[in-house]
Design a protein around this motif. Sequence first.
Motif, PDB file in Angstrom:
ATOM      1  N   ARG A 248       0.819  -1.210   0.000  1.00  0.00           N
ATOM      2  CA  ARG A 248       0.000   0.000   0.000  1.00  0.00           C
ATOM      3  C   ARG A 248       0.854   1.261   0.000  1.00  0.00           C
ATOM      4  NH1 ARG A 248      -2.255   3.800   3.190  1.00  0.00           N
ATOM      5  NH2 ARG A 248      -1.063   3.181   5.028  1.00  0.00           N
ATOM      6  N   LEU A 249       1.965   1.202   0.730  1.00  0.00           N
ATOM      7  CA  LEU A 249       2.805   2.387   0.888  1.00  0.00           C
ATOM      8  C   LEU A 249       3.830   2.567  -0.224  1.00  0.00           C
ATOM      9  CD1 LEU A 249       3.480   2.153   4.727  1.00  0.00           C
ATOM     10  CD2 LEU A 249       2.004   3.808   3.566  1.00  0.00           C
ATOM     11  N   ALA A 250       4.067   1.546  -1.012  1.00  0.00           N
ATOM     12  CA  ALA A 250       5.138   1.598  -2.027  1.00  0.00           C
ATOM     13  C   ALA A 250       4.696   2.434  -3.216  1.00  0.00           C
ATOM     14  CB  ALA A 250       5.509   0.185  -2.472  1.00  0.00           C
ATOM     15  N   ALA A 251       4.785   3.749  -3.079  1.00  0.00           N
ATOM     16  CA  ALA A 251       4.328   4.690  -4.095  1.00  0.00           C
ATOM     17  C   ALA A 251       5.502   5.494  -4.644  1.00  0.00           C
ATOM     18  CB  ALA A 251       3.281   5.629  -3.501  1.00  0.00           C
ATOM     19  N   VAL A 252       5.266   6.123  -5.787  1.00  0.00           N
ATOM     20  CA  VAL A 252       6.269   7.014  -6.379  1.00  0.00           C
ATOM     21  C   VAL A 252       6.664   8.074  -5.354  1.00  0.00           C
ATOM     22  CG1 VAL A 252       6.710   8.694  -8.210  1.00  0.00           C
ATOM     23  CG2 VAL A 252       5.378   6.614  -8.703  1.00  0.00           C
TER      24      VAL A 252
END
Length: 274
Positions: free
Chosen positions: A29-33
Amino acid sequence: MIELKTPAEIERMHVTGRFVAEVLTEVGRLAAVGVNLLDLEHHVRAMIKDRGAESCYWDYAPSFGRGPFRNVICLSVNDAVLHGLPHDYVLRDGDVLSADLAVGVDGWVADSARTVVVGTAAEEDLRIIRATEEALEAAIEMARPGNRLGDISAAIWAVARDYGYPVNDEFGGHGLGRSMHEAPHVSNKGRPGRGLTLRPGLTLALEPWLAQTTDRIVYDPDGWTIRSADGSRTAHSEHTVAITEDGPLVLTRRESDRAVMRADPPARLSAKDA
């Protein structure tokens, strides 16, 4: 020596497995650009501490690697596939991130891995992720009493062949329970009907991993991070599975396991949040 677990012990591993699944769901969920790998590392550290769990990676010092591992999660990006050291790297649009986590709760261990695409996904990246997920499900289906270890290995290999991906057999799955690595080794390629006969109480971490165009690997100077030798992208899927009289029981199952995941861009994570 292979230690068979009782149903009560398997349930204790299942408790750990549910926590591992929760953490990996959160990482996806947290692995964002724009998110730094170190921020993900510190967030996972906080989750482990809050749960009263113990990292299996911290101070891990096998024959490979350079010095003890001083992180609680492996984060591998793009052509990196195993043992990725979290470092000062900011995730970019289209990155492929593999996250691998093993922890102990009250003395019982579970181990799991997942791969997600950050932001915009290329079809070839989704394809190799699907291949590892399908190979893992095929392996789980073979994890039944009376089958052989080679049936699991052959199932993984068959899916990889169908997709046209080569398979490296230097690193694979393993037994686990009271510790992260126990006998037996589970190769990601093999022949059906060969090897150890599977019995109820055997607990295994099954982990197909693939690179798009090579079965050769290279190590980073850190001695830990393993990459595809030709720089092609990679994927890694893993679950802890118990063999029971009723068939395979996946101890680290996530609700989203059967769907290829893309990491949605949530609120930005920063080191102070961790």
